[in-house]
Design a protein around this motif. Structure first.
Motif: not given
Ligand SMILES: Nc1ncnc2c1ncn2[C@@H]1O[C@H](COP(=O)(O)OP(=O)(O)OP(=O)(O)O)[C@@H](O)[C@H]1O
Ligand SMILES: [Mg+2]
Length: 255
Positions: A243, A247, A252
């Motif tokens: 995760e 990002t 993101d």
């Protein structure tokens, strides 16, 4: 009484040599069919290179050769026209290519695929992503900078001994982030097979199947790419939660 040629070439070796030679010839015949040879000769006439030196890789649907000329070494990726089944080409890219070609002419689809890789490479290069500099593209041929040292190709990460895994992790993450942020693309097939280890640095290759950031599948693909690398870097001793890497790789920034 042994025959002279048996002494020069022991029988077993000769057989093995012949097998190799035949294989080589078959591969070359398959890659360099008539239309491809004509395109190669056009590139040569245009002064883009003079000689095909050796095969760097025989992939599922394309071959990569080192070529050379007055400008030094270059890499020539040849998409094979015969027996291509677009296995490497994911549905999103296939749909685009089909639309571009406006039909299903096999040959023209292969040309469009090479063109797609060339334009994606250009977009990445202009955005400052570490990729081989694209030079030109003609039909199923793509000419680009040769990533190598002293004439030998730099290995993909899977085959390299990594000196600084932590630093490399940052480089791969930054490269993907730049691709998302500046080139507005997700690689879509990023793995330690498609990143070369060049003088201690990462160079991304094989961008034929990139996907635009606004495509509904972009996020899912970046998640897959980041999962490959999370596993890879964790194995190298750099604890990397998928995760977090997702990002860092630009997850993101995706819509
Ligand atoms: N610009 C380059 N300079 C040096 N070597 C290269 C370059 N581009 C590709 N290669 C070599 O050729 C191999 C195959 O390239 P690429 O991944 O673009 O083709 P591919 O058709 O996807 O092959 P595969 O089916 O094996 O994935 C790479 O793993 C790398 O070793
Ligand atoms: Mg590849």
């Amino acid at each position: 009484m042994p025959r002279v040629r048996d002494l020069v070439f022991p029988r077993r070796e000769r057989k093995e040599d012949r097998r190799k030679e035949r294989w080589h010839r078959d591969v070359l015949d398959e890659v360099f069919d008539r239309p491809t040879l004509l395109s190669v000769s056009r590139m040569v006439t245009a002064g883009q290179f003079q000689e095909v030196d050796f095969s760097v890789s025989t992939g599922k649907e394309a071959n990569v050769f080192r070529v050379s000329g007055p400008q030094g070494f270059r890499a020539l990726k040849v998409y094979r026209i015969s027996n291509t089944i677009f296995r490497n080409l994911p549905p999103w890219a296939l749909v685009e290519i089909h639309r571009e070609v406006g039909g299903s002419s096999f040959q023209r689809m292969v040309y469009a695929w090479a063109h797609r890789e060339f334009t994606s490479l250009k977009r990445c290069h202009e955005a400052g992503v570490p990729v081989p500099r694209p030079i030109s593209q003609l039909r199923n041929l793509l000419l680009m900078e040769f990533v190598g040292e002293e004439g030998l190709p730099s290995p993909p990460l899977v085959k390299a001994v990594i000196a600084d895994p932590e630093g490399l992790r940052k480089e791969v993450a930054d490269a993907s982030r730049k691709m998302v942020k500046e080139a507005k693309l997700v690689h879509g097939d990023l793995s330690p097979f498609n990143v070369l280890y060049h003088q201690g640095h990462a160079v991304l290759i094989d961008v034929g199947q990139v996907i635009r950031v606004d495509h509904p599948q972009a996020k899912e693909l970046l998640r897959r790419d980041s999962a490959h690398f999370a596993r890879y870097f964790t194995r190298l001793g750099v604890e990397t939660p998928p995760e977090t890497l997702f990002t860092e790789m630009g997850g993101d920034l995706l819509p």
